[in-house]
Write an enzyme that holds these catalytic residues in place. Sequence first.
Site, short mmCIF file in Angstrom:
data_model
loop_
_atom_site.label_atom_id
_atom_site.label_comp_id
_atom_site.label_asym_id
_atom_site.label_seq_id
_atom_site.Cartn_x
_atom_site.Cartn_y
_atom_site.Cartn_z
N LYS A 112 0.81 -1.11 -0.26
CA LYS A 112 0.43 0.24 -0.24
C LYS A 112 0.76 1.05 0.36
O LYS A 112 0.59 2.45 -0.54
CB LYS A 112 -0.73 0.01 1.15
N LYS A 195 -5.41 -9.46 -6.47
CA LYS A 195 -6.27 -9.73 -5.78
C LYS A 195 -7.43 -8.33 -5.50
O LYS A 195 -7.36 -7.37 -6.47
CB LYS A 195 -5.93 -9.22 -4.18
N LYS A 198 -11.25 -3.09 -3.40
CA LYS A 198 -12.35 -2.12 -3.73
C LYS A 198 -11.75 -0.70 -4.02
O LYS A 198 -12.39 -0.21 -4.88
CB LYS A 198 -12.45 -1.25 -1.97
P1 TYM Z 1 -11.07 -5.05 4.36
O1 TYM Z 1 -12.24 -4.09 4.47
O2 TYM Z 1 -9.33 -4.79 3.58
O3 TYM Z 1 -10.92 -6.59 4.23
C1 TYM Z 1 -12.82 -6.84 4.77
C2 TYM Z 1 -12.17 -8.18 4.40
O4 TYM Z 1 -12.85 -8.76 3.34
C3 TYM Z 1 -11.57 -9.74 3.43
N1 TYM Z 1 -11.15 -9.64 1.65
C4 TYM Z 1 -10.78 -11.04 1.14
N2 TYM Z 1 -11.50 -11.87 1.14
C5 TYM Z 1 -11.18 -12.64 -0.25
N3 TYM Z 1 -11.01 -12.33 -0.83
C6 TYM Z 1 -10.72 -11.01 -1.24
N4 TYM Z 1 -9.85 -10.39 -2.74
C7 TYM Z 1 -10.80 -10.47 -0.30
N5 TYM Z 1 -10.52 -9.15 -0.22
C8 TYM Z 1 -10.42 -8.32 1.10
C9 TYM Z 1 -10.26 -9.80 4.06
O5 TYM Z 1 -9.97 -10.15 4.86
C10 TYM Z 1 -11.03 -9.16 6.00
O6 TYM Z 1 -11.49 -9.69 6.21
N6 TYM Z 1 -7.68 -5.56 8.01
C11 TYM Z 1 -9.24 -5.84 8.04
C12 TYM Z 1 -10.12 -4.85 8.55
C13 TYM Z 1 -9.88 -5.04 10.14
C14 TYM Z 1 -9.93 -6.38 11.06
C15 TYM Z 1 -10.11 -5.34 12.62
C16 TYM Z 1 -10.63 -7.75 10.39
C17 TYM Z 1 -9.67 -3.93 10.95
N7 TYM Z 1 -9.66 -4.31 12.44
C18 TYM Z 1 -9.83 -6.51 13.11
C19 TYM Z 1 -10.71 -8.20 11.99
C20 TYM Z 1 -10.00 -8.38 12.75
C21 TYM Z 1 -9.61 -5.60 6.83
O7 TYM Z 1 -8.54 -6.18 5.61
O8 TYM Z 1 -10.29 -5.03 6.01
#
Ligand code: TYM
Length: 332
Positions: A112, A195, A198
């Site tokens: 990132k 991947k 968003k």
């Molecule tokens: P975020 O918003 O980037 O992603 C949210 C969740 O979606 C999953 N994900 C995916 N799974 C499969 N294939 C993909 N292409 C894909 N893109 C995203 C992510 O693995 C995630 O589960 N850092 C976290 C947010 C967070 C969090 C936490 C999660 C903040 N605090 C505490 C668990 C516990 C995240 O990546 O969000």
Amino acid sequence: MHHRVFSGIQPTGNLHLGNYLGAIRNWVGFQDRMETVFCIVDLHALTQQPAAADMQPNIREVTAAYLASGIDPKRAIIFAQSRVSVHAELAWVLSCHAPLGWLNRMTQFKEKAGKDKDVAVTGLYTYPVLMAADILAYRATHVPVGEDQKQHLELARDIAGAFNRHYGVDFFPLPEPEIFGAATRVMSLRDGTKKMSKSDPSDYSRLVMTDDADTIALKLRKAKTDTEPLPEPGTSFEAARPEAANLIGIYAALSDQTRDAVLTQWAGQQFSGFKRELTERAVAVLGPIGAEMKRLLAAPDHVDAVLADGAERARAIANPIWDEARRIIGLS
Ligand code: TYM
């Protein structure tokens, strides 16, 4: 040890099929078995420097996605991170137990931040410490996420261990990653080595949870494939054919089958027919969820009420844990 589930999603718009298959869908089943806490991590979203006017609509969008996917606000706690001040306070404490070397290993920061690390903001660098605080603030034991969050969860475990050792306590449980299903890592529809995300500039790279049937059909028709027919089950083709592997994984997840079962049915056939069937399955799963999200967002009173109630219930868990942490640390 008391079992508790915690997970979260950033309110940064464009909620997509990867978020659904990798995360939200897997949360639903935990509600029957454990106490569940599902967060909209608005403080994490600030690392992307969003416009202020985008924040509340994006928070509501994620909330609506949780509700439409079957998260029941009577059982699960659904809330926005910034409404519970413990997250930020505990993050500071944990940052004092997280060596730079641990953070320097985080691959997501490297991706990132890009080439010029000097202009990347500090929040992006300490992002995984706040994530550890999210989980530990509830002393959560189970964290269902997509594959890309595995390294962050290992860090959360290391930080919990460092805190416990320093104070000679067994206070924070080491949270277990829960990464399961046929699509733990959904890839871009335009490039099977990237991947699904968003932030991809191409709308054709992802199915978003509010796409209608025509849009889903169009995006899947345009999805990149190769000229070969579908492979035989039990062969290893993934590395050479990443786009094929991705569509097969999505198909398997959407139809609750294994990848091999999908290949047993489709081996030797062309992608055109496979994509038509895939479209039907995607519309069957995402269609009703997207429609319900739109219904909820048209008059967001219910969504707002869920968030207000969730914040109160989240504080009722996190505040006493924080009080005890303060005593352990010597802050009270
Ligand atoms: P975020 O918003 O980037 O992603 C949210 C969740 O979606 C999953 N994900 C995916 N799974 C499969 N294939 C993909 N292409 C894909 N893109 C995203 C992510 O693995 C995630 O589960 N850092 C976290 C947010 C967070 C969090 C936490 C999660 C903040 N605090 C505490 C668990 C516990 C995240 O990546 O969000």
